[in-house]
Design a protein around this motif. Structure first.
Motif, PDB file in Angstrom:
ATOM      1  N   ASP A 148       0.836  -1.211   0.000  1.00  0.00           N
ATOM      2  CA  ASP A 148       0.000   0.000   0.000  1.00  0.00           C
ATOM      3  C   ASP A 148       0.872   1.263   0.000  1.00  0.00           C
ATOM      4  O   ASP A 148       1.924   1.310   0.656  1.00  0.00           O
ATOM      5  CB  ASP A 148      -0.861  -0.029   1.267  1.00  0.00           C
ATOM      6  N   ILE A 149       0.406   2.283  -0.694  1.00  0.00           N
ATOM      7  CA  ILE A 149       1.198   3.525  -0.800  1.00  0.00           C
ATOM      8  C   ILE A 149       1.423   4.188   0.569  1.00  0.00           C
ATOM      9  O   ILE A 149       2.480   4.746   0.847  1.00  0.00           O
ATOM     10  CB  ILE A 149       0.555   4.510  -1.800  1.00  0.00           C
ATOM     11  N   TYR A 150       0.418   4.105   1.463  1.00  0.00           N
ATOM     12  CA  TYR A 150       0.591   4.720   2.789  1.00  0.00           C
ATOM     13  C   TYR A 150       1.682   4.001   3.590  1.00  0.00           C
ATOM     14  O   TYR A 150       2.422   4.615   4.344  1.00  0.00           O
ATOM     15  CB  TYR A 150      -0.724   4.716   3.570  1.00  0.00           C
ATOM     16  N   LEU A 151       1.752   2.680   3.421  1.00  0.00           N
ATOM     17  CA  LEU A 151       2.810   1.943   4.126  1.00  0.00           C
ATOM     18  C   LEU A 151       4.178   2.357   3.602  1.00  0.00           C
ATOM     19  O   LEU A 151       5.122   2.556   4.364  1.00  0.00           O
ATOM     20  CB  LEU A 151       2.634   0.438   3.939  1.00  0.00           C
ATOM     21  N   ARG A 152       4.245   2.510   2.283  1.00  0.00           N
ATOM     22  CA  ARG A 152       5.530   2.924   1.695  1.00  0.00           C
ATOM     23  C   ARG A 152       5.932   4.303   2.229  1.00  0.00           C
ATOM     24  O   ARG A 152       7.057   4.511   2.673  1.00  0.00           O
ATOM     25  CB  ARG A 152       5.431   2.947   0.159  1.00  0.00           C
ATOM     26  N   MET A 153       4.957   5.230   2.236  1.00  0.00           N
ATOM     27  CA  MET A 153       5.288   6.595   2.689  1.00  0.00           C
ATOM     28  C   MET A 153       5.694   6.612   4.165  1.00  0.00           C
ATOM     29  O   MET A 153       6.675   7.242   4.534  1.00  0.00           O
ATOM     30  CB  MET A 153       4.086   7.523   2.487  1.00  0.00           C
ATOM     31  N   THR A 154       4.921   5.930   5.015  1.00  0.00           N
ATOM     32  CA  THR A 154       5.253   5.989   6.445  1.00  0.00           C
ATOM     33  C   THR A 154       6.577   5.275   6.737  1.00  0.00           C
ATOM     34  O   THR A 154       7.339   5.713   7.598  1.00  0.00           O
ATOM     35  CB  THR A 154       4.130   5.413   7.335  1.00  0.00           C
ATOM     36  N   ASP A 155       6.860   4.209   5.989  1.00  0.00           N
ATOM     37  CA  ASP A 155       8.153   3.528   6.166  1.00  0.00           C
ATOM     38  C   ASP A 155       9.294   4.488   5.853  1.00  0.00           C
ATOM     39  O   ASP A 155      10.279   4.572   6.590  1.00  0.00           O
ATOM     40  CB  ASP A 155       8.278   2.348   5.189  1.00  0.00           C
ATOM     41  N   MET A 156       9.147   5.198   4.731  1.00  0.00           N
ATOM     42  CA  MET A 156      10.207   6.124   4.315  1.00  0.00           C
ATOM     43  C   MET A 156      10.373   7.252   5.329  1.00  0.00           C
ATOM     44  O   MET A 156      11.482   7.642   5.688  1.00  0.00           O
ATOM     45  CB  MET A 156       9.858   6.749   2.958  1.00  0.00           C
ATOM     46  N   VAL A 157       9.234   7.769   5.798  1.00  0.00           N
ATOM     47  CA  VAL A 157       9.325   8.885   6.752  1.00  0.00           C
ATOM     48  C   VAL A 157       9.934   8.396   8.073  1.00  0.00           C
ATOM     49  O   VAL A 157      10.763   9.086   8.678  1.00  0.00           O
ATOM     50  CB  VAL A 157       7.944   9.550   6.947  1.00  0.00           C
TER      51      VAL A 157
END
Ligand code: HEM
Length: 502
Positions: free
Chosen positions: A189-198
């Motif tokens: 999921d895109i939100y998982l990708r974003m929060t992982d990166m942040v």
């Protein structure tokens, strides 16, 4: 005038000024390690495990300790009493935050966690409070219940050293539904990708919160990347687009869905509907408030549940007692629900011990005092940065016997337990207390209760089939979690597998 004379004269003038300043000072500064001229305690500042080092120093200097860095006064509070006296009872003057130039370079500008005390801070807190207050959080129980059950299934599937993914998905899954109405259905999921990166960017930045060259000399950000001392500024610029995406994506998505009439209830939708015409300033505030919920709510929540998993591996008898309680009160024909919470005192004590044994944000976030203050006859000068050493407070032998051991019984009444009080500082203090505390506490409780009911948590085995006993070592950045919590999580009985797969 010769240079020797000039140096001598300047030295004498500085000494006179220093003596005068000390005489005019209304009270002595709190005790602390000896300070070197000009650089103060710079060379003694711990690079690792700061909460533990400060706690050790507190043994010598006391629970209100003063440290000096160039241009910066720091006070570390190592007892709950001192934190409550200052950050809660005197919160009108202890609720500011220092400026963190590095985090600003990362793009955390419209961010409640970093915001100075003032009008905008109050507006932001109200926005959070309206959506995350205790009463409102009751509405989110179904989402949390559902995510807790998905978590269990994901923990069963994950290899012993890959549990973090399942925990991260649980934490992000809840915040994503609340903030933007989006439900996470898969691991890509895109939100998982974003929060992982942040989370990754925060991990890098937090290696030295407030203590990088950029924090001391913000003008370095204007220097070219090859210039010495610009390392962190370059890194922040590199991560800026990632942080920015977390600000813009949720708001843009919900705006689009709203236009199409398919937006689900969420924090962003509620804020969009609350205004008739959107100004750029309001929209930026909204972006910042949405992004901070992801950033502040993800690692803290999964980190806390990882502490629970570690404790269950190291203290199997606590796991057994909690499961016996669940069997006796709920039986094995259904899973725990929020209304069971008051009937499960041992599970409650276990959950509270998780918060105490390793608090998720061990030094909280620094507060800043906005005027000179006298406490116990000591001067806390205006502008002092105040660190509540939450980790240190949990180790107080005056309040907690065997403080490094995991003992849920300590909170139970005598003769069964030790009648010790619940630790109350894990969500911070006063007007800066965590705005997500009720949401987080509900998430942590339902995750723990559901896992205990349905799973057996045991040691992972190494390649020689020998039990791995993970150490109790924790990471000590801005946030804290076990360095290793490898474990096996499997269905406790076939009934639970059936219940969860139903
Ligand atoms: C177990 C999980 C969590 C823990 C242990 C935790 C702990 C903390 C702590 C210690 C602080 C600093 C308080 C202070 O400065 O005195 C804080 C601040 C904050 N937390 Fe949490 N937190 C958790 C989850 C969350 C969640 C889920 C959210 C939002 C969805 C959230 C949002 C915030 C915000 C916005 C602040 C800054 C408040 C301000 O500066 O005024 N936290 N948290």
């Amino acid at each position: 005038m010769s240079s020797t004379l000039l140096i001598g004269f300047t030295g004498a003038a500085l000494l006179v000024l220093w003596t005068m300043k000390r005489r005019l000072q209304p009270a002595p500064l709190p005790p602390g390690p000896r300070r070197a001229p000009l650089i103060g305690n710079l060379l003694q500042m711990p690079h690792d495990k700061a909460p533990l080092v400060f706690h050790e120093w507190a043994g010598t200097y006391g629970d209100v300790m003063y440290l000096k860095l160039p241009g910066m006064s720091i006070v570390v509070l190592d007892s709950l009493q001192a934190a409550e006296d200052l950050l809660e009872k005197r919160s009108a003057i202890y609720s500011d935050r220092p400026i963190f130039p590095l985090y600003e370079l990362f793009g955390w500008t419209s961010t409640l966690t970093m915001m100075p005390y003032g009008k905008k801070f109050t507006q932001y807190r109200q926005m959070h409070h309206a959506y995350l207050n205790r009463q409102r959080c009751l509405d989110y129980h179904p989402i949390q219940l559902d995510e807790a059950r998905t978590l269990v299934k994901n923990l069963w599937l994950a290899a012993p050293d890959e549990k973090q993914r399942a925990l991260g998905r649980f934490a992000t899954g809840i915040v994503t539904q609340l903030v933007s109405g989006h439900r996470i259905e898969s691991d890509d999921d895109i939100y998982l990708r974003m929060t992982d990166m942040v989370a990754e960017s925060l991990t890098r930045a937090e290696q030295a919160p407030g203590a990088t060259a950029i924090d001391f000399f913000p003008f370095l950000k204007y220097f070219p990347s090859w210039f010495p001392g610009t390392y962190y500024a370059n890194m922040a610029r590199e991560w800026y687009p990632t942080v920015r995406e977390l600000h813009t994506f949720p708001v843009e998505e919900v705006k689009k869905q709203r236009k199409e009439g398919i937006a689900r209830p969420s924090f962003v939708l509620e804020q969009l509907e609350a205004v008739e015409s959107m100004t750029e300033e309001y929209e930026e505030d909204l972006r910042g408030n949405a992004a901070v919920m992801f950033a502040a709510g993800e690692s803290t929540t999964w980190g806390t549940i990882s502490v629970f998993l570690l404790a269950m591996v190291l203290y199997p008898e606590c796991q057994r007692k909690a499961q016996e309680e669940i069997n006796a009160i709920i039986g094995n024909t259904r899973l725990p629900e929020f209304h069971d919470r008051d009937s499960l005192p041992y599970v409650e004590a276990l959950c509270r011990e998780v918060y105490r044994w390793n608090p998720g944000v061990p030094l909280a976030l620094p507060h800043r005092c906005i005027q000179d203050d006298i406490y116990r006859g000591m001067l806390i000068p205006k502008g002092t940065i105040v660190f509540p050493n939450i980790k240190g407070m949990t180790l107080s032998p005056k309040i907690y016997s065997d403080p490094t051991d995991f003992i849920p019984e300590r909170y139970l009444p005598r003769p069964l337990g030790r009648d010790e009080p619940y630790f109350t500082g894990h969500f911070g203090f006063g007007r800066r207390i965590c705005t997500g505390q009720h949401l987080a506490d509900n998430s942590v409780w339902i995750a723990i209760a559901t896992i205990l009911a349905s799973c057996r948590i045991t040691n992972a085995m190494d390649e020689n089939d020998v039990k791995i006993v993970p150490p109790t070592t924790m990471t000590y950045g801005l946030m804290s979690h076990p360095v290793d919590f490898r474990c096996v999580v499997e269905p406790r009985t076939p009934e639970y597998k059936f219940l969860l797969e139903e």
